[in-house]
Write an enzyme that holds these catalytic residues in place. Structure first.
Site, PDB file in Angstrom:
ATOM      1  N   ILE A 123       9.073  55.000  69.174  1.00 38.71           N
ATOM      2  CA  ILE A 123       9.025  53.550  69.284  1.00 38.71           C
ATOM      3  C   ILE A 123       8.094  53.023  68.205  1.00 38.71           C
ATOM      4  O   ILE A 123       6.958  53.481  68.086  1.00 38.71           O
ATOM      5  CB  ILE A 123       8.514  53.102  70.675  1.00 38.71           C
ATOM      6  CG1 ILE A 123       9.295  53.811  71.799  1.00 38.71           C
ATOM      7  CG2 ILE A 123       8.585  51.590  70.802  1.00 38.71           C
ATOM      8  CD1 ILE A 123      10.773  53.503  71.823  1.00 38.71           C
ATOM      9  N   CYS A 124       8.578  52.086  67.404  1.00 34.61           N
ATOM     10  CA  CYS A 124       7.754  51.439  66.387  1.00 34.61           C
ATOM     11  C   CYS A 124       7.128  52.477  65.449  1.00 34.61           C
ATOM     12  O   CYS A 124       7.827  53.312  64.883  1.00 34.61           O
ATOM     13  CB  CYS A 124       6.695  50.575  67.085  1.00 34.61           C
ATOM     14  SG  CYS A 124       5.814  49.410  66.047  1.00 34.61           S
ATOM     15  N   THR A 125       5.808  52.471  65.295  1.00 35.44           N
ATOM     16  CA  THR A 125       5.133  53.377  64.362  1.00 35.44           C
ATOM     17  C   THR A 125       5.068  54.813  64.868  1.00 35.44           C
ATOM     18  O   THR A 125       4.559  55.690  64.156  1.00 35.44           O
ATOM     19  CB  THR A 125       3.708  52.886  64.059  1.00 35.44           C
ATOM     20  OG1 THR A 125       3.003  52.705  65.287  1.00 35.44           O
ATOM     21  CG2 THR A 125       3.747  51.577  63.294  1.00 35.44           C
TER      22      THR A 125
END
Length: 347
Positions: A123-125
């Site tokens: 998720i994301c970074t």
């Protein structure tokens, strides 16, 4: 009205391990898990569809960027000896990611857990963590738009897709920032439990659309909100409100009180897009909402949203979403009818 289903009881209780660390973004953790666990409200009575565990350096409190505290029930050290299969391994993102990519215990745990996971998600970074241990080498991947250049520079073997809200490459899924993790989780629910259940979960979570992974991280509305030039801002709002009008550069420039050349230059400076590109983006966005919520035929919707005919709309959908308008309706249509199918919620 009771939900019809053909799902087998033995398919429930899929093991989900969410990896977190200090200063993770709380929505990167909680958002996807709320989507996954919410599927239980739209499946027959029985064990929960997902068995969720939160893994961190040690059991107990884990601070997030918001100051709220998560509680991990699985420590990396004790979990290293676990050999049980994992259905879905998820790695969260957040401001603590750069410290996390230096955490050997975390990296070792993710590396080993990945070998027994059916699918691996970031998720994301969190994509930075998967890239650090080589899981994204030679693969397509996405992350938060601000971090895409960093991911590309630091891990050149990764094929970064800057625009996508989520990407699936084999058994590895990566998402863009924050709420895009919920879109990815919704896609997992659809894969596991079917389209109807995913639609109902989306509606229950008041998710405006089921967004396909290839959709841009930047919606036409977000672009409009970021514009500072009053003349361009007013033009963007007019386009969004009137996608079916004749939105030529000549007409829009006249409306803004500018020459065509000045208008085109200022428009590109404000939005990063040509007027024609933005108009098409806005029309695709309007057509998607119509296809999901209105009963009219595709030809009528194409005319109402400015495409003039279904073939032009089909080509625009292929460019923006990778599917035709009819395929989009087949997959995502019917949200307006979902209320008749949803059983009473959780209390």
């Amino acid at each position: 009205m009771e939900q019809k289903t053909t799902h087998r009881t033995e398919e429930r209780g899929r093991s989900v391990v969410m990896v977190t660390y200090p200063d993770a973004h709380i929505l990167d953790v909680v958002g996807p898990l709320e989507v996954l666990t919410g599927a239980k409200y739209f499946l027959p009575e029985g064990p929960a569809p997902y068995d969720v565990r939160l893994a961190a350096a040690q059991t107990g409190p884990v601070p997030t960027t918001s100051g709220l505290i998560l509680t991990a029930d699985l420590g990396f050290a004790e979990a290293m000896n676990d050999t049980a299969p994992i259905d879905t391994l998820i790695v969260s993102g957040g401001h603590g990611t750069m410290a996390a990519v230096e955490d050997r215990a975390l990296l070792d745990f993710v590396r080993k857990a990945a070998t027994r996971a059916r699918r691996i998600v970031s998720i994301c970074t969190g994509a930075m963590i998967l890239a650090e241990i080589g899981l994204l080498d030679g693969r397509r991947a996405s992350t938060h738009w601000w971090w895409c250049p960093i991911l590309k520079s630091r891990y050149p073997k990764v094929r970064v897709e800057r625009d996508a809200i989520f990407v699936r490459d084999g058994n590895i899924w990566t998402s863009a920032g924050v709420t895009a993790g919920m879109d990815l989780a919704l896609a997992l629910v659809e894969m596991d439990w079917g389209h109807d259940v995913a639609l109902q979960v989306a509606r229950y979570n008041v998710m405006y659309m089921m967004r396909p992974g290839g959709q841009s991280q930047f919606s036409a509305h977000l672009v409009a909100q970021a514009a500072e030039d009053p003349a361009i801002n007013a033009t963007l709002e007019f386009i969004l409100a009137n996608p079916g009008d004749a939105l030529t550069v000549t007409a829009l420039a006249a409306r803004a009180g500018l020459s065509e050349r000045t208008f085109a230059r200022r428009f590109k400076d404000e939005t990063g897009l040509t007027p024609a590109s933005y108009v098409e983006t806005a029309r695709v966005q309007a057509a998607r909402v119509a296809l999901e919520t209105r009963p009219q035929g595709i030809e009528q919707i194409a005319r109402d949203t400015g495409f003039q005919n279904a073939e032009r709309m089909r080509r625009a959908f292929q460019r923006h979403l990778g599917v035709s308008a009819s395929e989009y309706r087949d997959r995502f249509g019917g949200v307006h009818q979902a209320a008749d199918q949803i059983r009473d919620g959780p209390g």
